[in-house]
Design an enzyme around this catalytic site. Sequence first.
Site, PDB file in Angstrom:
ATOM      1  N   LEU A   1       0.845  -1.181   0.000  1.00  0.00           N
ATOM      2  CA  LEU A   1       0.000   0.000   0.000  1.00  0.00           C
ATOM      3  C   LEU A   1       0.883   1.234   0.000  1.00  0.00           C
ATOM      4  CD1 LEU A   1      -2.654  -1.101   2.664  1.00  0.00           C
ATOM      5  CD2 LEU A   1      -2.676  -1.492   0.191  1.00  0.00           C
ATOM      6  N   CYS A   2       0.633   2.144  -0.922  1.00  0.00           N
ATOM      7  CA  CYS A   2       1.370   3.407  -1.001  1.00  0.00           C
ATOM      8  C   CYS A   2       2.880   3.133  -1.105  1.00  0.00           C
ATOM      9  CB  CYS A   2       1.017   4.283   0.201  1.00  0.00           C
ATOM     10  SG  CYS A   2       1.508   6.015   0.055  1.00  0.00           S
TER      11      CYS A   2
END
Length: 314
Positions: A101-102
């Site tokens: 994520l990210c």
Amino acid sequence: MGTLALAVTDGMLHFELSLAYEVFAAAPVGITAPWYDLTVCGPAAVQVGRFRIEPDLTLDHLQHADTVIVPGWADVDQDPPPELLDALRAAHAAGARVVSLCTGAFVLAAAGLLDGKRATTHWAHTEALAARYPRVEVDPDVLYVDNGTVLTSAGKAAAMDLCLHLVRLDHGSSTANAAARRLVVPPHRAGGQAQFVTTPVPAQDDHPLAALFPWITERLDQPLTVEDLARQARMSSRHLGRHFKAATGTTPLQWLLTQRIRHAQELLEKTDNSVDAIATATGMGTATTLRRHFNRTVGVPPDTYRRTFRTRPR
């Protein structure tokens, strides 16, 4: 589906960790099918921003999970701990689906899991990711990238998009939509949409398209054109296109097609309607047209999609 592990060490971002936990820890209300068996894996104690976390299991247990999620990495100039990289490599080698994520993409890249693959991360760090890991094909413009066993997302809102994408893959469109409703977020933004969207969710009552979106979704069975949408919004087609791009990151017709496909998924999951009937109900016109667009968007024909989700426990 099955076991899902959040991989945490010092240096993780708490927002992405909390977001993933919120999505996968409990099933949406009304969903009775088996949900994810979630564990938090890490060293004895982990400092995540201002919060201290006591993991359930050690990093060695990542290799026993079906899905491993790596939250955002706070300092992209800092090397991730070797024990985390070793655990991720072992988990992937054991067959786990590994998700970042990210800025967690920097952790996957450091582990070598993105070599030769397309990937993304927050737009502010895509150049750094590409420069540091030249074997990674960095796409700076998309919300998330699904390579099958390795998935990456862009910034914080896109992390939610990817989490809901996983729910959709594992449990179907209807369940993903239920999860989105519980979290009060949009039910779907395709991974190929642009990262930088001025207004990802035009929720304000005074937004130029605020009334148009529900108007469209109530008429998916009708052969709508850009001119129809512009007329309803009381603006020119060109003006509509600009507002749509700013609000959704895509064009009016592409957004409309996405909604038709998602509606078709729900009908395939929840009804016994024929493909011809679903084509009519979603405004596709014919079964041939539905099959072509569905296969291209979802990756499998409608009949295969129905068999897949009808054979899973409901």
